[in-house]
Design an enzyme around this catalytic site. Structure first.
Site, PDB file in Angstrom:
ATOM      1  N   LYS A   1       0.731  -1.174  -0.047  1.00  0.00           N
ATOM      2  CA  LYS A   1       0.066  -0.083   0.060  1.00  0.00           C
ATOM      3  C   LYS A   1       0.919   1.166  -0.005  1.00  0.00           C
ATOM      4  O   LYS A   1       2.043   1.212   0.419  1.00  0.00           O
ATOM      5  CB  LYS A   1      -0.935   0.010   1.327  1.00  0.00           C
ATOM      6  CG  LYS A   1      -1.870  -1.196   1.307  1.00  0.00           C
ATOM      7  CD  LYS A   1      -2.874  -1.207  -0.045  1.00  0.00           C
ATOM      8  CE  LYS A   1      -3.980  -2.016  -0.108  1.00  0.00           C
ATOM      9  NZ  LYS A   1      -4.174  -3.305   0.109  1.00  0.00           N
TER      10      LYS A   1
HETATM   11  C1  LIG Z   1      -5.285  -4.275   0.799  1.00  0.00           C
HETATM   12  C2  LIG Z   1      -6.797  -4.130   0.699  1.00  0.00           C
HETATM   13  C3  LIG Z   1      -7.470  -4.567   1.802  1.00  0.00           C
HETATM   14  C4  LIG Z   1      -6.995  -5.465   3.029  1.00  0.00           C
HETATM   15  O1  LIG Z   1      -6.136  -4.803   3.664  1.00  0.00           O
HETATM   16  P1  LIG Z   1      -5.190  -5.595   4.796  1.00  0.00           P
HETATM   17  O2  LIG Z   1      -4.434  -4.348   5.653  1.00  0.00           O
HETATM   18  O3  LIG Z   1      -4.218  -6.295   4.172  1.00  0.00           O
HETATM   19  O4  LIG Z   1      -6.075  -6.152   5.833  1.00  0.00           O
HETATM   20  C5  LIG Z   1      -8.879  -4.288   1.957  1.00  0.00           C
HETATM   21  N1  LIG Z   1      -9.570  -3.689   0.663  1.00  0.00           N
HETATM   22  C6  LIG Z   1      -8.793  -3.212  -0.362  1.00  0.00           C
HETATM   23  C7  LIG Z   1      -9.582  -2.611  -1.264  1.00  0.00           C
HETATM   24  C8  LIG Z   1      -7.368  -3.681  -0.408  1.00  0.00           C
HETATM   25  O5  LIG Z   1      -6.866  -3.288  -1.553  1.00  0.00           O
END
Ligand SMILES: *Cc1c(COP(=O)(O)O)cnc(C)c1O
Length: 378
Positions: A182
């Protein structure tokens, strides 16, 4: 090793120093750095309350629980997202009800909300796909007229804006991810941003078993008794994660500008190439630019994926439509044809390398390789 990696994180000396500092302190769990991150992140995104959590998945789940969503309820959401969005609804005991997406953005189509609404609908859960915010003003008008909760999956939307709004400004809460890939990352991590102080307090309680004091409150100077006031979970952020995130906050805008420049380079190249489309970024919107995807013919997608990888380019697919995944088909009886726009995107999409450290010549190599593959016609 690939010539162009799909993703390469930007963490380095600053984060290492921040980690070193925490390792030299007493608190490794949710302590002073976590509290500091919550405050700094709130200032950064302009939403008053932030709760640091272990992931965006736990953020989505805990918010829905804290808002009272559970068995017998329905939550309207999108099939064009990561599975965590819909799974969080299922874990509360409620049922996710999908609506189709806009064919040119992949975002939940707000004009379809009314036909998905029933007496059981409690909440709407949009995902700001790739970083472009959903039409939150339209969504908010709908949710207000029917007394529905709104929770945003803002995992792609750290830097996003649309018509003066940001994630968290028109909803009950927005959930962020600090997962490895992210735009802001601590390997794993997440947060909820909300304007509701009561909800934030409830989440602080639920993230640590429902205890009325976390470790820092129990031990900061001398031991204090704690009580358990609700049946909570174990989903807190820790100070190692918080320190890594704090170190990245000053660079958010600069990294976003680099992503934006790469996206413009890609946009320009693909706009004049046959056989490829890209999602539209709506007017009046700043995209968080989390992912860059192209759409090719469905019949060719998997061969283009294979050929890009053979040329040493890392790729991914974000996302194949959720309702067609085995668990959702078998549990809810979804079939191909139920959400044609989401299926079309899921069948055609390819995510290309996008990260602040991606060299310009690598982006050019990606573009040239896509052009060659498409021109070859097989
Ligand atoms: C990465 C992601 C998540 C989950 O995030 P985590 O921190 O790994 O639980 C949820 N929704 C979207 C759209 C994502 O890209």
């Amino acid at each position: 090793m690939p010539r162009v990696r799909f993703y390469q994180h930007h963490l380095g000396a600053r984060e290492l120093e921040a980690l070193r500092e925490v390792l030299g302190s007493v608190f490794l769990t949710a302590g002073p750095r976590t509290a500091e991150f919550e405050q700094r992140f709130a200032e950064t995104i302009g939403i008053p309350h932030v709760v640091g959590l272990s992931s965006c998945t736990s953020a989505l789940f805990l918010v829905l629980k804290a808002l009272g969503v559970g068995p017998g309820d329905e939550v309207i959401t999108t099939p064009m997202t990561f599975i965590a969005t819909a799974n969080a609804v299922l874990h509360t005991g409620a049922r996710p009800v999908f609506v189709d997406v806009e064919s040119d953005t992949g975002n939940l189509d707000v004009s379809l909300l009314e036909q998905a609404r029933s007496e059981r609908t409690r909440a709407v859960l949009p995902t700001h796909l790739y970083g472009l915010m959903v039409d939150m003003k339209g969504l908010r008008a709908f949710s207000e007229s029917h007394g529905l909760l709104v929770v945003e999956d803002a995992a792609h939307a750290l830097e996003s804006r649309r018509n003066g709004e940001r994630p968290g400004s028109l909803s009950d809460a927005a959930c962020f991810s600090f997962y490895a890939t992210k735009n802001l990352s601590s390997g794993e991590g997440g947060a909820v941003a909300t304007r509701d102080a009561g909800l934030a307090a409830k989440l602080h309680n639920l993230r640590s078993h429902g205890m009325n004091k976390e470790a820092y409150g129990r031990h900061a100077d001398r031991y204090r008794h704690w009580d358990m006031t609700a049946l909570g979970y174990k989903a807190n952020m820790n100070d190692l994660q918080a320190a890594m995130l704090l170190a990245q906050i000053p660079g958010i805008e600069e990294r976003h500008a680099r992503r934006e420049a790469l996206c413009r380079f890609y946009d320009e190249a693909f706009s004049e190439m046959g056989g490829v489309e890209v999602p539209r970024v709506s007017r009046g919107a700043v995209s968080g630019r989390h992912l860059y995807t192209i759409w090719v013919d469905a019949e060719r997608r998997d061969s283009v994926l294979a050929r890009l990888q053979a040329a040493g380019i890392g790729v991914a697919v974000n996302y194949r439509a959720i309702h067609l995944l085995t668990y959702y088909r078998e549990t809810f009886g979804y079939r191909r044809g139920d959400f044609p726009n989401a299926e079309g995107i899921g069948d055609r999409t390819i995510s290309l390398p996008l990260y602040p450290g991606l060299p310009q010549e690598s982006a050019r190599y990606v573009v040239d390789t896509v052009r060659k593959i498409l021109a070859s016609g097989d």
